[in-house]
Design a protein around this motif. Sequence first.
Motif, PDB file in Angstrom:
ATOM      1  N   ARG A  71      16.717  -1.144  26.830  1.00  0.00           N
ATOM      2  CA  ARG A  71      16.428   0.221  26.406  1.00  0.00           C
ATOM      3  C   ARG A  71      15.403   0.815  27.367  1.00  0.00           C
ATOM      4  O   ARG A  71      14.585   0.077  27.921  1.00  0.00           O
ATOM      5  CB  ARG A  71      15.886   0.250  24.976  1.00  0.00           C
ATOM      6  CG  ARG A  71      16.913  -0.059  23.904  1.00  0.00           C
ATOM      7  CD  ARG A  71      17.987   1.005  23.817  1.00  0.00           C
ATOM      8  NE  ARG A  71      18.876   0.806  22.686  1.00  0.00           N
ATOM      9  CZ  ARG A  71      19.997   0.090  22.730  1.00  0.00           C
ATOM     10  NH1 ARG A  71      20.341  -0.521  23.857  1.00  0.00           N
ATOM     11  NH2 ARG A  71      20.765  -0.028  21.663  1.00  0.00           N
ATOM     12  N   ASP A  72      15.456   2.132  27.556  1.00  0.00           N
ATOM     13  CA  ASP A  72      14.572   2.759  28.539  1.00  0.00           C
ATOM     14  C   ASP A  72      13.590   3.745  27.914  1.00  0.00           C
ATOM     15  O   ASP A  72      13.022   4.585  28.605  1.00  0.00           O
ATOM     16  CB  ASP A  72      15.400   3.458  29.615  1.00  0.00           C
ATOM     17  CG  ASP A  72      16.295   4.556  29.047  1.00  0.00           C
ATOM     18  OD1 ASP A  72      16.307   4.741  27.812  1.00  0.00           O
ATOM     19  OD2 ASP A  72      16.988   5.224  29.840  1.00  0.00           O
ATOM     20  N   GLN A  73      13.352   3.645  26.605  1.00  0.00           N
ATOM     21  CA  GLN A  73      12.422   4.561  25.940  1.00  0.00           C
ATOM     22  C   GLN A  73      10.979   4.285  26.370  1.00  0.00           C
ATOM     23  O   GLN A  73      10.615   3.147  26.686  1.00  0.00           O
ATOM     24  CB  GLN A  73      12.521   4.431  24.419  1.00  0.00           C
ATOM     25  CG  GLN A  73      13.675   5.174  23.794  1.00  0.00           C
ATOM     26  CD  GLN A  73      15.010   4.476  23.995  1.00  0.00           C
ATOM     27  OE1 GLN A  73      15.058   3.307  24.381  1.00  0.00           O
ATOM     28  NE2 GLN A  73      16.091   5.164  23.710  1.00  0.00           N
ATOM     29  N   SER A  74      10.174   5.352  26.358  1.00  0.00           N
ATOM     30  CA  SER A  74       8.747   5.222  26.609  1.00  0.00           C
ATOM     31  C   SER A  74       7.988   5.632  25.354  1.00  0.00           C
ATOM     32  O   SER A  74       8.572   6.165  24.403  1.00  0.00           O
ATOM     33  CB  SER A  74       8.326   6.106  27.790  1.00  0.00           C
ATOM     34  OG  SER A  74       8.559   7.470  27.495  1.00  0.00           O
ATOM     35  N   GLY A  75       6.682   5.382  25.367  1.00  0.00           N
ATOM     36  CA  GLY A  75       5.864   5.749  24.219  1.00  0.00           C
ATOM     37  C   GLY A  75       5.966   4.729  23.102  1.00  0.00           C
ATOM     38  O   GLY A  75       6.545   3.654  23.254  1.00  0.00           O
TER      39      GLY A  75
ATOM     40  N   ALA B 224      17.018  14.394  26.592  1.00  0.00           N
ATOM     41  CA  ALA B 224      18.087  14.059  25.641  1.00  0.00           C
ATOM     42  C   ALA B 224      19.292  13.452  26.344  1.00  0.00           C
ATOM     43  O   ALA B 224      19.956  12.554  25.817  1.00  0.00           O
ATOM     44  CB  ALA B 224      18.490  15.304  24.864  1.00  0.00           C
ATOM     45  N   PHE B 225      19.623  13.957  27.545  1.00  0.00           N
ATOM     46  CA  PHE B 225      20.776  13.440  28.271  1.00  0.00           C
ATOM     47  C   PHE B 225      20.391  12.297  29.214  1.00  0.00           C
ATOM     48  O   PHE B 225      21.247  11.617  29.742  1.00  0.00           O
ATOM     49  CB  PHE B 225      21.454  14.549  29.088  1.00  0.00           C
ATOM     50  CG  PHE B 225      22.137  15.572  28.242  1.00  0.00           C
ATOM     51  CD1 PHE B 225      23.380  15.327  27.690  1.00  0.00           C
ATOM     52  CD2 PHE B 225      21.540  16.792  27.984  1.00  0.00           C
ATOM     53  CE1 PHE B 225      24.011  16.271  26.903  1.00  0.00           C
ATOM     54  CE2 PHE B 225      22.165  17.745  27.201  1.00  0.00           C
ATOM     55  CZ  PHE B 225      23.406  17.488  26.660  1.00  0.00           C
TER      56      PHE B 225
ATOM     57  N   GLY C 185      20.207   6.467  23.320  1.00  0.00           N
ATOM     58  CA  GLY C 185      19.651   6.442  21.974  1.00  0.00           C
ATOM     59  C   GLY C 185      19.079   5.068  21.658  1.00  0.00           C
ATOM     60  O   GLY C 185      19.581   4.042  22.118  1.00  0.00           O
ATOM     61  N   LEU C 186      18.022   5.047  20.852  1.00  0.00           N
ATOM     62  CA  LEU C 186      17.376   3.776  20.524  1.00  0.00           C
ATOM     63  C   LEU C 186      18.283   2.902  19.662  1.00  0.00           C
ATOM     64  O   LEU C 186      18.455   1.709  19.933  1.00  0.00           O
ATOM     65  CB  LEU C 186      16.048   4.051  19.813  1.00  0.00           C
ATOM     66  CG  LEU C 186      15.231   2.836  19.392  1.00  0.00           C
ATOM     67  CD1 LEU C 186      14.860   1.984  20.602  1.00  0.00           C
ATOM     68  CD2 LEU C 186      13.960   3.286  18.650  1.00  0.00           C
ATOM     69  N   GLY C 187      18.899   3.482  18.619  1.00  0.00           N
ATOM     70  CA  GLY C 187      19.779   2.713  17.755  1.00  0.00           C
ATOM     71  C   GLY C 187      19.082   1.494  17.171  1.00  0.00           C
ATOM     72  O   GLY C 187      17.888   1.517  16.870  1.00  0.00           O
TER      73      GLY C 187
END
Length: 249
Positions: A119-123, A144-145, A149-151
């Motif tokens: 996953r590539d989310q930050s924060g 958004a694009f 999504g985290l899922g």
Amino acid sequence: MRIITNDKLIARRGRIGQVVSWGGLGILFVGMIVSFQARPDSPSYGLWIMISFLCLAVGFVSANIGGYFLRRWGRRPRPDELVARALKGLDDRFAFLAWTLPAPLVLIGPRGLFVFVTRDQSGPIYADGDRWRQPFRFSRLLTAFAQEGLGSPSLEALDDAERLRKYIANRLPDLENVPITPVVVFLHPRAELHLNNPSVAAVPIKTLKEYVRNPESGTPLKATDRQALFELFGVPAKKSKAEKEREAA
């Protein structure tokens, strides 16, 4: 560490991502033009509005699908490249396979098999069992694009591990109970993990190599079983010292 990558699949899906992304943007542009042409006093006003909304829906879905393909296969460095880079320095007892098996990212080593989901989310990212969430931030609307999504990455990792287990069991019945450890890997350097008993391990990429080397991670795999898996997965034979010297020359 030996690295095996399905370059043909990656190139093909990267091209699909480009085509679908640009196609989606084109459809959105057509929808915008159609909306400008629609006039309330025209007898075809309802039809033009319907076409405009249809273009909006199709274009949005296409852009999302194209973005998904580009994130995984079209942009450099790709997730598999980041993982391989993080594992750099492991010796020839390890092999990393990207997009060649039922589980996309697999590492084989003395501590068994590891299946990675990225996953590539930050924060801040919170996990409560298999329920994952991120606090809402307006800055996420701008990506958004660009972000997947985290899922529930832990459930995805478990599914990947089960598919790999069935693949091995069908071909090497003696190894149907081979140890497989699913791991969620967060690629962004500013990911902040707050974990409450997730069903699988979750680690930032900077600690991934340390994790797979940890004696408490995974389950020991006999050298003979590891070699049997290398042969099943098509891992090339270890290079001799002379071959390495010739390549370095």
